[in-house]
Design a protein around this motif. Structure first.
Motif, PDB file in Angstrom:
ATOM      1  N   ASP A  47      30.645  40.467  36.145  1.00 11.75           N
ATOM      2  CA  ASP A  47      29.319  41.062  36.329  1.00 11.75           C
ATOM      3  C   ASP A  47      28.269  40.034  36.747  1.00 11.75           C
ATOM      4  OD1 ASP A  47      30.306  43.504  35.704  1.00 11.75           O
ATOM      5  OD2 ASP A  47      29.359  43.687  33.747  1.00 11.75           O
ATOM      6  N   THR A  48      28.705  38.920  37.331  1.00  8.73           N
ATOM      7  CA  THR A  48      27.741  37.952  37.839  1.00  8.73           C
ATOM      8  C   THR A  48      26.911  38.591  38.956  1.00  8.73           C
ATOM      9  OG1 THR A  48      29.430  37.118  39.363  1.00  8.73           O
ATOM     10  CG2 THR A  48      29.126  35.911  37.306  1.00  8.73           C
ATOM     11  N   VAL A  49      25.646  38.194  39.034  1.00  7.29           N
ATOM     12  CA  VAL A  49      24.775  38.688  40.110  1.00  7.29           C
ATOM     13  C   VAL A  49      24.979  37.780  41.320  1.00  7.29           C
ATOM     14  CG1 VAL A  49      22.424  39.242  40.805  1.00  7.29           C
ATOM     15  CG2 VAL A  49      23.113  39.513  38.413  1.00  7.29           C
ATOM     16  N   PRO A  50      25.408  38.310  42.459  1.00  5.29           N
ATOM     17  CA  PRO A  50      25.708  37.464  43.620  1.00  5.29           C
ATOM     18  C   PRO A  50      24.464  36.960  44.326  1.00  5.29           C
ATOM     19  CG  PRO A  50      26.033  39.772  44.168  1.00  5.29           C
ATOM     20  CD  PRO A  50      25.736  39.731  42.699  1.00  5.29           C
ATOM     21  N   GLU A  88       3.637  52.266  34.593  1.00  3.03           N
ATOM     22  CA  GLU A  88       3.053  50.959  34.851  1.00  3.03           C
ATOM     23  C   GLU A  88       4.087  50.068  35.517  1.00  3.03           C
ATOM     24  OE1 GLU A  88       1.935  49.666  30.944  1.00  3.03           O
ATOM     25  OE2 GLU A  88       3.953  48.935  30.458  1.00  3.03           O
ATOM     26  N   LEU A  89       3.631  48.979  36.104  1.00  3.66           N
ATOM     27  CA  LEU A  89       4.551  48.050  36.744  1.00  3.66           C
ATOM     28  C   LEU A  89       5.168  47.146  35.685  1.00  3.66           C
ATOM     29  CD1 LEU A  89       5.578  47.239  39.558  1.00  3.66           C
ATOM     30  CD2 LEU A  89       3.777  45.501  39.634  1.00  3.66           C
ATOM     31  N   GLY A  90       6.495  47.105  35.674  1.00  7.06           N
ATOM     32  CA  GLY A  90       7.202  46.283  34.703  1.00  7.06           C
ATOM     33  C   GLY A  90       8.177  45.347  35.382  1.00  7.06           C
ATOM     34  N   HIS A  91       8.582  44.330  34.670  1.00 12.63           N
ATOM     35  CA  HIS A  91       9.591  43.392  35.173  1.00 12.63           C
ATOM     36  C   HIS A  91      10.743  43.334  34.178  1.00 12.63           C
ATOM     37  CE1 HIS A  91      11.213  39.958  37.394  1.00 12.63           C
ATOM     38  NE2 HIS A  91      11.453  39.398  36.218  1.00 12.63           N
ATOM     39  N   TRP A  92      11.963  43.539  34.660  1.00 12.71           N
ATOM     40  CA  TRP A  92      13.147  43.447  33.800  1.00 12.71           C
ATOM     41  C   TRP A  92      13.791  42.084  34.013  1.00 12.71           C
ATOM     42  CZ3 TRP A  92      15.116  46.238  29.856  1.00 12.71           C
ATOM     43  CH2 TRP A  92      16.372  45.847  29.380  1.00 12.71           C
ATOM     44  N   SER A  93      13.770  41.263  32.969  1.00 16.93           N
ATOM     45  CA  SER A  93      14.392  39.943  33.023  1.00 16.93           C
ATOM     46  C   SER A  93      15.878  40.102  32.723  1.00 16.93           C
ATOM     47  CB  SER A  93      13.730  39.019  31.992  1.00 16.93           C
ATOM     48  OG  SER A  93      14.270  37.718  32.057  1.00 16.93           O
ATOM     49  N   HIS A  94      16.694  40.057  33.765  1.00 19.12           N
ATOM     50  CA  HIS A  94      18.105  40.397  33.620  1.00 19.12           C
ATOM     51  C   HIS A  94      18.919  39.279  32.979  1.00 19.12           C
ATOM     52  CE1 HIS A  94      21.922  42.282  34.337  1.00 19.12           C
ATOM     53  NE2 HIS A  94      22.322  41.309  35.129  1.00 19.12           N
ATOM     54  N   MET A  95      18.612  38.028  33.324  1.00 17.81           N
ATOM     55  CA  MET A  95      19.393  36.940  32.740  1.00 17.81           C
ATOM     56  C   MET A  95      18.605  35.644  32.689  1.00 17.81           C
ATOM     57  SD  MET A  95      22.127  36.076  35.793  1.00 17.81           S
ATOM     58  CE  MET A  95      23.088  37.515  35.359  1.00 17.81           C
TER      59      MET A  95
END
Length: 285
Positions: A47-50, A88-95
């Motif tokens: 599941d690494t982000v390429p 609202e505008l949000g940011h998802w910190s994935h890793m």
């Protein structure tokens, strides 16, 4: 926003490596981040982000920041995506990952505050991410150092993966870091909230084989986790899984009844989440 004084404080021991935090730009830097993902979550982690996905996300408002040493080598990085959430505008910190040799130098904290600054510049209201409730060092970092809040417990959030870090499943807390708050003030308030944890006779939950719900009318509860769940896992997988089951039952019940996580207390053998009944919740657990 992070003040100059805060920036100086959070630099910490990372100054010894002359760490510079900046956006990841060149392809070779993105490739170094992919390699860091493999070092962190396991060589076989699928599941690494390429590279292409990280680059595309950044073009659309995502954030990818690296912590580089004086030789230009990547020592840590953070990546996330930006979009609307609940109006609202949000940011998802994935890793967020830091090389093993560079840990405990304040690099993770520098990356998070740099991420916070970049998100605020885009008009983001809050940064969100997930973390494992059983990993006490992450709880202390997120709650007591950054000042984030727990808003949800999600059983098996990422399903079954082949990461060496996911043998206990992927139950997760969802954290919210409100960019309108003063993180320093939140952290100071948390210190007062957790004072006396383990010594004040509060109701205790989360321990395998013991009652999963506090006494009726309890307004402050402590949920216990091992100080080092990885050591427990290496010693006895079944014991670690029992901790997962007991904590899941406790947190799902407590948060469902309106309790809020207000801080985390570290200890030699156990860590303790301190939860307080919310003002709008009713008693009667």
């Amino acid at each position: 926003m992070t003040t100059a004084a805060e920036t100086g404080c959070i630099a910490g021991a990372a100054d010894a490596l002359r760490i510079h935090v900046r956006p990841v730009k060149a392809r070779k830097e993105y490739e170094a981040f992919v390699e860091l993902q493999r070092e962190t979550w396991g060589r076989d982690f699928t599941d690494t982000v390429p590279v292409t996905m990280m680059g595309t996300a950044v073009r659309m408002g995502g954030i990818c920041l690296g912590a580089f040493d004086s030789d230009g080598e990547l020592q840590g990085a953070v990546f996330g995506v930006t979009g609307p959430r609940e109006g609202e505008l949000g940011h998802w910190s994935h890793m967020l990952a830091v090389r093993r040799a560079a840990r405990n130098l304040g690099i993770g904290k520098r990356l998070k505050f740099a991420q916070r600054k970049a998100a605020a510049a885009m008009g983001v209201a809050a940064v969100y991410w997930s973390f494992d409730p059983l990993v006490g060092r992450n709880a202390y970092f997120n709650l007591n150092q950054l000042g984030a809040s727990v808003i949800e417990y999600v059983p098996d959030m990422y399903g079954t993966t082949n990461s060496v870090l996911h043998r206990l499943g992927t139950d997760r807390f969802i954290a919210r870091w409100d960019l309108g708050d003063d993180p320093g003030a939140v952290v100071r308030e948390r210190r007062d909230m957790v004072a006396g944890a383990g010594t004040m006779g509060r109701a205790v939950v989360g321990v395998p084989g013991e009652c999963a719900v506090p006494p009726v009318g309890a307004d402050v509860v402590e949920a216990v986790v091992p100080a080092d769940i990885r050591s427990v896992e290496e010693r006895c997988l079944d014991e670690a899984l029992a901790w997962r089951a007991a904590n899941r039952m406790a947190f799902v019940g407590l948060l469902g009844e309106g309790f809020e996580v207000v801080g985390f207390a570290r200890g030699r053998e156990y860590g303790r989440y301190v939860l307080k009944r919310g003002a709008g919740s009713m008693g009667g657990l």
